[in-house]
Design a protein around this motif. Sequence first.
Motif, PDB file in Angstrom:
ATOM      1  N   MET A  52       0.849  -1.192   0.000  1.00 40.63           N
ATOM      2  CA  MET A  52       0.000   0.000   0.000  1.00 40.63           C
ATOM      3  C   MET A  52       0.883   1.241   0.000  1.00 40.63           C
ATOM      4  N   GLU A  53       0.787   2.048  -1.025  1.00 37.91           N
ATOM      5  CA  GLU A  53       1.537   3.307  -1.088  1.00 37.91           C
ATOM      6  C   GLU A  53       0.522   4.438  -1.262  1.00 37.91           C
ATOM      7  N   ARG A  54       0.605   5.432  -0.370  1.00 40.07           N
ATOM      8  CA  ARG A  54      -0.397   6.504  -0.420  1.00 40.07           C
ATOM      9  C   ARG A  54      -0.226   7.412  -1.635  1.00 40.07           C
ATOM     10  N   GLY A  55       1.022   7.524  -2.138  1.00 40.89           N
ATOM     11  CA  GLY A  55       1.284   8.476  -3.232  1.00 40.89           C
ATOM     12  C   GLY A  55       1.069   7.851  -4.608  1.00 40.89           C
ATOM     13  N   GLY A 103       8.950   6.061  -2.535  1.00 39.10           N
ATOM     14  CA  GLY A 103       9.246   6.831  -1.328  1.00 39.10           C
ATOM     15  C   GLY A 103      10.348   7.849  -1.537  1.00 39.10           C
ATOM     16  N   GLY A 104      11.231   7.954  -0.531  1.00 39.38           N
ATOM     17  CA  GLY A 104      12.291   8.960  -0.555  1.00 39.38           C
ATOM     18  C   GLY A 104      13.249   8.794  -1.725  1.00 39.38           C
ATOM     19  N   SER A 105      13.319   7.601  -2.318  1.00 40.05           N
ATOM     20  CA  SER A 105      14.281   7.409  -3.411  1.00 40.05           C
ATOM     21  C   SER A 105      13.938   8.270  -4.621  1.00 40.05           C
ATOM     22  N   TYR A 108      15.628  11.625  -3.466  1.00 41.34           N
ATOM     23  CA  TYR A 108      16.880  11.653  -2.704  1.00 41.34           C
ATOM     24  C   TYR A 108      18.059  11.924  -3.636  1.00 41.34           C
ATOM     25  N   ALA A 109      19.223  12.095  -2.990  1.00 37.15           N
ATOM     26  CA  ALA A 109      20.417  12.474  -3.768  1.00 37.15           C
ATOM     27  C   ALA A 109      21.295  11.266  -4.061  1.00 37.15           C
ATOM     28  N   ASN A 110      20.731  10.087  -3.943  1.00 38.27           N
ATOM     29  CA  ASN A 110      21.329   8.837  -4.444  1.00 38.27           C
ATOM     30  C   ASN A 110      22.508   8.280  -3.646  1.00 38.27           C
ATOM     31  N   PRO A 560      21.243   7.873   5.363  1.00 37.35           N
ATOM     32  CA  PRO A 560      20.765   6.651   6.033  1.00 37.35           C
ATOM     33  C   PRO A 560      20.120   5.573   5.155  1.00 37.35           C
ATOM     34  N   SER A 561      19.836   5.859   3.873  1.00 40.49           N
ATOM     35  CA  SER A 561      18.976   4.932   3.114  1.00 40.49           C
ATOM     36  C   SER A 561      19.532   3.521   3.018  1.00 40.49           C
ATOM     37  N   LEU A 562      20.841   3.405   2.793  1.00 38.55           N
ATOM     38  CA  LEU A 562      21.404   2.063   2.614  1.00 38.55           C
ATOM     39  C   LEU A 562      21.290   1.264   3.911  1.00 38.55           C
TER      40      LEU A 562
END
Length: 883
Positions: A52-55, A103-105, A108-110, A560-562
């Motif tokens: 489930m993804e809200r966006g 999401g944030g990906s 984000y700046a990778n 923090p993503s990884l």
Amino acid sequence: MTLPGKYQQDDPSGPDSGGAPETVDAVVVGTGFGGSVAALRLAEAGKSVVVMERGKAYPPGSFARSPAEMGRNFWDPDRGLYGLFDAWTFRGTEGLVSSGLGGGSLIYANVLLRKDPKWFVKESPVPGGGYENWPFSYEDLEPFYKDAEDMLQPVPYPYRDTPKTMAMEASAAALGLAIKRPPIAVTFTTAPGAEPGTNQPLAAAPYGSVHGERAVRTTCTLCGECDLGCNSGAKNSLDHTYLSAAQRAGADLRTLHDVRGIRPLGGTGSGTGYEVRYVVHDPENPEAPLLERIIRCRHLILGAGTFGSNFLLLRNRASLPALSETLGSRFSGNGDLLTFVMGAKIHNEGKVPATRTLSGSRGPVITTAIRVPDTEDGGSGRGYYVEDAGYPAFMNWLIETGQLGRVVRRTARVAGQLLKDRLFEARRSNISADLAAALGDGSLSASSLPLLGMGRDVPDGVLSLQDGRLAVDWTLATSTGYFGRVRKTMADIAGELGGDFVDNPLWWAKRVITVHPIGGAPAGRNPAEGVVDSYGEVFGYPGMFVVDGAAMPGPVGANPSLTIAAFAERACRRLLEGARPAARGIAPESQHDGGPVTSVRDAPATSVREAPGAVVDSPAESLRLLAPDATKGKAAKPERPAAPKPAATTRGLAPGMAKADTDASATSVSFTEQMHGWFSPGQSDPAKGHALGRDRDRRIMFELTITAPDIDAFVADPLHRATAEGYVLADQFGGRMPVEQGWFKQFVTDTSPDARPARRMLYRLWLRDPGGTPLTFTGFKLIHNEAGLDSWADTTTLYATVVRGHVPPPDPGRPPAAEWAPPDPAAVAGSGILRIRPLDFARQLTTFRAVGPAPLPALASFGNFFLGELWKVYGNRVSRIRR
Ligand SMILES: Cc1cc2nc3c(=O)[nH]c(=O)nc-3n(C[C@H](O)[C@H](O)[C@H](O)COP(=O)(O)OP(=O)(O)OC[C@H]3O[C@@H](n4cnc5c(N)ncnc54)[C@H](O)[C@@H]3O)c2cc1C
Ligand code: SF4
């Protein structure tokens, strides 16, 4: 219905509003770094998985760029906005996260750096009390870092001629700082080992694409727009990687699906599964309330991000009563600090300084990372990173036009020259050079660069609900030393580049902006230390996991993503292998660090049950029409049950009351009352609940409209029954809960202990928390004649208890005292005391309404009745005082 090769975006009016709820092995909430990993790993293992993804989903080429599109590119369904950016403001910090498939990906700046091995600190004291403790180590995560890297394919930035990259490398070398090109999840080449080249078409991934076959990706064009979404598809974002693979493995990806409620099936600690309540957004019809739906699962995986998962857990606390008291703790912005180098220059001896070209908009947003060590690994103080932070090209125009004075002077000079030419008939027809002069040389934008710092700040922020809204209590104060060191390094870099060091304006208001929010449902060794265990499984709730930034017990330090992805990989391995030690790197809990260890299965089962006699409704009966945005708290649009209550539950209403509003001969009287107080969950004595609630600032309030549909019947009825409608707002129960059905009885006859006349005003309200758990609010005001004239205190003090389940009023034939008999303590959800404040009382007096053939006599009749009943209780004492 799942569309092959395409995420599902089904009809918001929905098929599953009645009948048996859909049931699957796992529901994954959110598609950021935690949720996407879980979607793939569980689907791969053959589980039936609904994500489930809200966006919305964003195929390459669909990210907003024009001012008109950008203006609507925010997430606030309440205002009809279903865009990418979800911006928050809290005490001491602003926050920016994303809403969309991936999401944030998506924004984000990778940068995919591993957390530094020695920064997994153990029992590191936190100023103000407590400690930061990572219950898992670098070695625990190592194999899972590798798994995540294999999927996301990060590589160091390959180009050797990018000005900002070279400038950062040169300044770090001059300052003796350690710098590297961090791995970034961007595709620069058409094949591994090939020469990098811009804008070259990429072959489709073996697992296809969630965006369908026609979605074309190319290599990076160096446009600097990574934080707005990559229209080239060069970013290896989660939609192009984990989620595409998950869909190929059978996961059912559903966009615009917004999860609102969670409750365990079979009771707390049973581990038999979870019921999840959600709505499906309808961007075509933003004003309409949304029909709640239900899905059930064995495993519930929360990956809604730090703000999203904490909001869900805080809102559903009444449905999840065994949640650790540490919920909301250990929040940190991962030490984020944004500053700027402006007007960099090259100083050559004896010459006028020349502009140093940094071209911040050329290349991916981040290409370099300077690392400053922590005391844990040889430094002095808390460790951190400083990275270049590029920006989209259009920002250059903003930077230039931001210097309004210079723009006006340049334009005036050119206009003056053109006027002079005209006056003196210079007959010059080519004005290209004049226009170039008007635009200027762009030296400021070319020589400016944002810097982004992040690191080990102090994780002492607290997430909570305030009036149903998410709140963060965080301050710079405890991390002043850390931020001072980061600013000093940034200022040194600016100095080395010959530019000015400029703080972002928020700094002067003692605020920061974080794009890396962390914590709130921290991992710990036991429920006293964290909300989840070291594998992300929620203490007390087997089968429920938090796998996103919320589970980090402190700042990751690096981007923090990884680490979040690796944590989720490890959590899934645990889930799939049960409690058995895994082949790769999963040590049993007891081998971790010698600290007190409790596994989820050992967590004490909390004894809670529904009150005796509670009405059990079917899932279809308990569905509601919900507001488009749950984050609005008290200000949310009204919500209500989707279907009227069945007739059996109208017990306790006066005969004929239900139809009185259609009875033309009856006159109704109504008034609206607001009461406020303090309340404590788990307490069954209202006085204790009130005292404890006041100490811990746990508030409760209600606003009720009391209606006597037929004033004559109301006065004649010995129980003086009326209806109550409105809402109760209590953050401990997830915020605002509409009254599904409400009973009010005024002046029920009672006797005080010394056998003098007394009366009770009785309230009974059926509520439901966001998880769907039914609750009954019962309360009484006791009007009795004690020493002194206390009629104000008596009529404005409500002793309230909330019990689990929808408990109907006792049969009218039973003695009235059955109404206020103490409830079964195991069924009590909490208790406290509410009072009417003088201002609210003044407002209440203006709300009296009578509707029907005889409004004035009806109001008079109500007034006489009210005063008459008071006189029966207090008259004796008043006449004695007079004598
Ligand atoms: C501008 C910017 C640059 C960044 N750069 C980097 C970087 O270079 N490297 C790095 O490591 N990190 C970076 N980050 C941070 C990174 O994006 C986050 O740390 C990461 O995305 C967090 O992952 P997550 O799984 O915790 O949640 P998220 O990625 O935030 O995902 C949560 C998802 O859940 C969805 N959701 C929320 N509530 C609900 C609900 N109720 N129902 C259904 N769905 C819900 C959201 O829409 C969202 O898609 C950056 C962030 C920003 C904003
Ligand atoms: S620089 Fe441009 S093309 Fe390259 S990854 Fe970022 S947004 Fe995509």
